[in-house]
Design a protein around this motif. Structure first.
Motif, short mmCIF file in Angstrom:
data_model
loop_
_atom_site.label_atom_id
_atom_site.label_comp_id
_atom_site.label_asym_id
_atom_site.label_seq_id
_atom_site.Cartn_x
_atom_site.Cartn_y
_atom_site.Cartn_z
N ARG A 48 0.83 -1.20 0.00
CA ARG A 48 0.00 0.00 0.00
C ARG A 48 0.86 1.26 0.00
O ARG A 48 0.53 2.26 -0.61
CB ARG A 48 -0.90 0.00 1.21
CG ARG A 48 -2.15 0.78 1.04
CD ARG A 48 -3.11 0.56 2.18
NE ARG A 48 -2.53 -0.25 3.23
CZ ARG A 48 -2.65 -0.01 4.53
NH1 ARG A 48 -3.36 0.98 4.94
NH2 ARG A 48 -2.10 -0.79 5.43
N LEU A 49 2.00 1.22 0.68
CA LEU A 49 2.87 2.39 0.79
C LEU A 49 3.76 2.57 -0.43
O LEU A 49 4.17 3.68 -0.75
CB LEU A 49 3.73 2.28 2.05
CG LEU A 49 2.97 2.33 3.37
CD1 LEU A 49 3.93 2.09 4.52
CD2 LEU A 49 2.26 3.65 3.55
N ALA A 50 4.09 1.49 -1.11
CA ALA A 50 4.99 1.58 -2.26
C ALA A 50 4.26 2.22 -3.44
O ALA A 50 3.09 1.96 -3.67
CB ALA A 50 5.47 0.18 -2.66
N PRO A 51 4.97 3.11 -4.20
CA PRO A 51 4.30 3.69 -5.37
C PRO A 51 4.00 2.62 -6.41
O PRO A 51 4.76 1.68 -6.58
CB PRO A 51 5.32 4.69 -5.90
CG PRO A 51 6.60 4.39 -5.23
CD PRO A 51 6.31 3.56 -4.02
N LYS A 52 2.87 2.80 -7.08
CA LYS A 52 2.49 1.87 -8.14
C LYS A 52 3.43 2.02 -9.31
O LYS A 52 3.99 3.08 -9.54
CB LYS A 52 1.06 2.15 -8.60
CG LYS A 52 0.02 1.98 -7.54
CD LYS A 52 -1.32 2.43 -8.07
CE LYS A 52 -2.33 2.55 -6.95
NZ LYS A 52 -3.54 3.23 -7.36
N ALA B 200 1.32 7.79 -10.45
CA ALA B 200 0.75 6.49 -10.09
C ALA B 200 -0.65 6.64 -9.54
O ALA B 200 -1.46 5.70 -9.63
CB ALA B 200 1.65 5.80 -9.07
N ASN B 201 -0.98 7.80 -9.00
CA ASN B 201 -2.31 8.04 -8.43
C ASN B 201 -3.30 8.60 -9.44
O ASN B 201 -4.40 8.95 -9.09
CB ASN B 201 -2.19 8.97 -7.22
CG ASN B 201 -1.41 8.33 -6.11
OD1 ASN B 201 -1.53 7.13 -5.87
ND2 ASN B 201 -0.60 9.11 -5.42
N ARG B 202 -2.90 8.73 -10.70
CA ARG B 202 -3.78 9.30 -11.72
C ARG B 202 -4.60 8.23 -12.38
O ARG B 202 -4.26 7.18 -12.66
CB ARG B 202 -2.98 10.04 -12.81
CG ARG B 202 -2.16 11.17 -12.28
CD ARG B 202 -3.02 12.34 -12.04
NE ARG B 202 -2.22 13.42 -11.45
CZ ARG B 202 -2.66 14.64 -11.31
NH1 ARG B 202 -3.86 14.95 -11.68
NH2 ARG B 202 -1.93 15.55 -10.75
N GLY C 47 8.83 11.64 -6.49
CA GLY C 47 7.63 12.46 -6.31
C GLY C 47 6.81 12.54 -7.58
O GLY C 47 5.58 12.47 -7.54
N VAL C 48 7.48 12.67 -8.72
CA VAL C 48 6.78 12.69 -10.01
C VAL C 48 6.09 11.35 -10.24
O VAL C 48 4.91 11.29 -10.59
CB VAL C 48 7.75 13.02 -11.16
CG1 VAL C 48 7.08 12.82 -12.51
CG2 VAL C 48 8.30 14.43 -11.02
N LEU C 49 6.82 10.27 -10.02
CA LEU C 49 6.25 8.93 -10.26
C LEU C 49 5.09 8.63 -9.32
O LEU C 49 4.08 8.06 -9.73
CB LEU C 49 7.34 7.87 -10.14
CG LEU C 49 8.43 7.92 -11.18
CD1 LEU C 49 9.50 6.88 -10.90
CD2 LEU C 49 7.87 7.75 -12.58
#
Length: 126
Positions: free
Chosen positions: A19-23, A124-126, A118-120
């Protein structure tokens, strides 16, 4: 001293980490364009972010807003932004990065400096 975890506790830890790791972001889906000024320290930092993104396989391009020759190496081709382009995109401070999402046919705007992760994470949340 380490305390052994049972399988249920291990599964809970794995869920929390996931859950914490970026997708993972599809590098073919996004294209990056950065507007920068050669004397801006935040812009120079964003070049490192773009270099990281390019090294990951993303397409990146630069638009320079000033006419000075940068006193540091730039690993990308540079195109000069026109006054009309800056006005049309409402760019009056920098760095500004536009991210084209080819899947959703949208363009996102990121103002200011962002590190690569931060960009990634934002994409990932889009």
């Amino acid at each position: 001293v380490s305390i052994p975890l049972d399988s249920e506790e291990l599964a809970l830890v794995a869920q929390q980490q996931a859950r914490l790791a970026p997708k993972q972001v599809d590098f073919k889906r996004f294209r990056f364009r950065l507007y920068f000024d050669s004397s801006c320290p935040h812009c120079k930092s964003m070049l490192n972010t773009l270099k990281d993104l390019q090294d990951m396989g993303y397409y990146v391009e630069l638009r320079q807003v000033d006419d000075r020759r940068p006193d540091y190496p730039i690993p990308f081709p540079i195109v000069h932004a026109t006054k009309e382009e800056l006005k049309e995109r409402k760019i009056n401070s920098w760095p500004v990065m536009f991210v084209a999402d080819t899947q959703k046919e949208l363009v996102y705007r990121i103002d200011g400096y962002f590190p690569t992760q931060g960009v990634l994470a934002t994409l990932a949340n889009r």
